[in-house]
Design an enzyme around this catalytic site. Structure first.
Site, PDB file in Angstrom:
ATOM      1  CE  LYS B  84      -3.832   2.073   2.742  1.00 27.93           C
ATOM      2  NZ  LYS B  84      -4.562   1.994   3.837  1.00 27.93           N
ATOM      3  CB  SER B 159      -8.069   3.653   2.958  1.00 27.18           C
ATOM      4  OG  SER B 159      -7.088   3.078   3.869  1.00 27.18           O
ATOM      5  CB  SER B 183      -8.222   1.011   6.015  1.00 24.46           C
ATOM      6  OG  SER B 183      -8.941   2.167   5.964  1.00 24.46           O
TER       7      SER B 183
END
Lengths: 98, 501
Positions: B84, B159, B183
């Site tokens: 990420k 996210s 997330s």
């Protein structure tokens, strides 16, 4: 209770955010709605409840005071939008005598 | 079998036996990305040359091991993965999905990245995220939204939507994400993969770009539970560079996996089946609970009475911490700087006004307000006190049961654009995941079925530092159901394609 326009402008000043007129109006409405929603917390009696700032029991974590290599200055300055020698450059923060 | 649909453990076995090379595995992942990422858009940055270089090094190491008979090889040798884009990767762009960090090249690796590297992984690239991890759909990325591999018109969740979608779309064998209020778990549920959020303090956050420091944690996204156990055993453990990372031994999470959960006490929190929940999701999760019962676990209703306060508590505490953490983006040390500012305050204000997107500005404003003179006691301090009540709810529940089981998300993946105009509606996506972060506990989302062809996640919540038990429950459930073998069929658009059918 809705936020006033002046309140939104004051928060933006504290947060150092330049906002457009349209953003100020939108945030006035959206932040008011979110804060209204958060008002449910006032229903709970928390007089005797201690606050939680973090969840682990650790405090004052210490380590040995040993010298170890730091990041190279060139690598650290490599991302600077503006630099001179080994310094970050910023616009003047004090008034310059004429 | 397609190389791209292997789990990390399966691929590792083939590599060790010499039946596939790390270069072949990496090339197949890169080919897959070329074939599908124009639809899915999981990646912000690709690192194909670096990946092939790492893969060649892995192959040399594997060949040397075969010659010498060495068996104790690093666990991720030659495994292509994604990271990420809120985790620092030395010399590889790290944007946090924000314009304000466009072009930023970190001078160092995050500890978790360093540990993957030491374990021999191959970095394919950096995955899309809501800006500074603030969001539940990956639509708040300043670059582009990621699409759900099961239905390209829908969000992947967020996210860590890029990481979840990359694993679901078979672009990467596994990925790292971060979980501040759900997330990792929520996008895992919406994309039909396994998402693990370790206990606060279990994994180092050094090199994770901070959002809300009392809540943030690094987690894993994988195709099955065993891969999550493997990755956790690699990234967990003490790090002197993160003073919130606890010095506790790291158990072998893989060895703790067992299909046997007879007699285990599983609490079902009644507040997690409330109004606003999709009836199809509820039916699917209730079916999963019956399956746990069939496996011999004892289900017990429990109550977490302050659950409905978690959302307002989270949306005061997380923005307050964010408004402080994001003060560092000022146009001086890195990232975007507003051109032509001739005074320092003006540089700050214009840089931030230009560089931050709507959600980051909204939360910065909200957090600044909650911390400001005259409002601190009514908002921030009040939220911290209610946070204590939420923690106590979990403490009481865990006196009676070993783990809790609940839905991960109240709905399946929603259409792109459906919630962007209504922040409160978007925040409700995280209603079943936020409390866990506020209490600092561990949780995992495991696929438990489909509603209208879209994946549903079962969430197992555990005591602090008891990842071994939630992994065991998730593993027992997974091994007794077919869901982890279902893959999205990207070539024909949408639909469920159980492997082997």
């Amino acid at each position: 209770m809705p936020l006033t326009r002046q309140e939104v402008e004051h928060i933006a000043e504290l947060a150092k955010l330049a906002l457009s007129q349209e953003e100020i109006e939108r945030f006035q409405e959206q932040l008011s709605a979110i804060l209204d929603y958060a008002a449910v917390l006032q229903r709970l009696d928390t007089e005797a409840i201690p606050p939680t700032a973090q969840v682990i029991e650790l405090r004052n974590v210490m380590r040995a005071d040993e010298v170890s290599p730091s990041l190279p200055v060139e690598d650290v300055l490599g991302n600077a939008p503006s630099r001179r020698d080994s310094f970050f450059c910023v616009p003047p923060v004090i008034e310059v005598a004429p | 079998m397609e190389l791209t649909s292997l789990t990390i453990l399966e691929a590792g076995r083939l590599l060790r036996r010499g039946e596939v090379s790390a270069v072949e595995l990496t090339e197949s992942a890169l080919d897959r990305i070329v074939a599908v990422d124009n639809q899915v858009r999981a990646f912000l940055t690709l690192t194909p040359e670096f990946a092939l270089e790492q893969a060649r090094a892995a192959d040399e190491r594997l060949a040397a091991a075969r010659r010498s008979g060495e068996e104790d090889l690093p666990a991720l040798l030659g495994i292509p993965m994604a990271i990420k884009d809120v985790l620092c990767t030395e010399g590889v762009p790290t944007t946090c999905g924000s314009r304000i960090l466009e072009g930023f090249l970190p001078p160092y690796d995050a500890t978790v990245v360093e540990r993957l590297e030491r374990a021999g992984y191959v970095l394919l690239g950096k995955t899309n995220t809501d800006e500074f991890a603030m969001g539940s759909s990956t639509e708040n990325s300043a670059y582009f939204p990621t699409r759900n591999p099961w239905d390209l018109s829908r969000v992947p969740g967020g996210s860590s939507g890029g990481s979840a979608a990359a694993v679901a779309a078979h672009e990467a064998l596994g990925a790292l994400g971060t979980d501040t209020g759900g997330s990792v778990r929520q996008p895992a549920a919406l994309c039909g993969v396994v998402g693990l959020k370790p206990t606060y303090g279990r994994v180092s956050r050094y090199g994770l770009v901070a959002f809300a420091s009392s809540l943030d944690q690094v987690g894993t996204l994988t195709r099955d539970v065993a891969d999550s156990a493997l990755l956790l055993s690699i990234i967990a453990g003490h790090d002197v560079r993160d003073s919130t990372c606890v010095d506790l031994p790291v158990p072998s999470y893989l060895e703790a996996l067992s299909p046997e959960i007879a007699g285990l006490r599983i609490g079902v929190p009644e507040e997690y089946f409330g109004p606003g929940m999709d009836p199809g999701v509820e039916a699917t999760v209730r079916q999963a609970l019956r399956q746990l019962e069939t496996l011999g676990a004892q289900l017990e209703p429990v109550s977490l009475p302050h659950t409905s306060y978690a959302l307002p508590v989270y949306y005061l505490i997380a923005p307050a911490e964010a408004s402080s953490n994001l003060a560092r983006y000022d146009g001086v040390k890195y990232g975007h700087a507003a051109p032509g500012a001739d005074e320092l305050w003006e540089l700050y204000k214009r840089t931030r006004g230009e560089g931050f997107g709507a959600e980051v500005k909204r939360r910065t404003m909200l957090g600044t307000y909650a911390l400001s003179a005259g409002y601190y006691d009514a908002f921030y301090l009040k939220a911290q006190k209610v946070r204590t009540l939420i923690r106590q709810d979990f403490d009481r529940a865990f006196e009676k049961v070993d783990v809790l089981a609940a839905p991960t998300s109240p709905t399946v993946a929603f259409p792109i654009g459906a919630r962007v105009e209504d922040p409160l509606q978007m925040y409700l996506s995280d209603i079943y995941t936020l409390s866990l972060n506020l209490a600092g506990l561990c949780g995992i989302s495991v696929p438990c079925g489909f509603v209208d062809g879209l994946p549903v996640g079962l969430q197992i919540l555990g005591r602090a530092f008891d990842e071994a038990t939630i992994l065991r429950v998730a593993y027992a459930y997974e091994q007794s159901t077919p869901w982890h073998t279902c893959h999205p069929n990207l070539s024909v658009g949408q639909g469920v394609d159980p492997a082997g059918s």
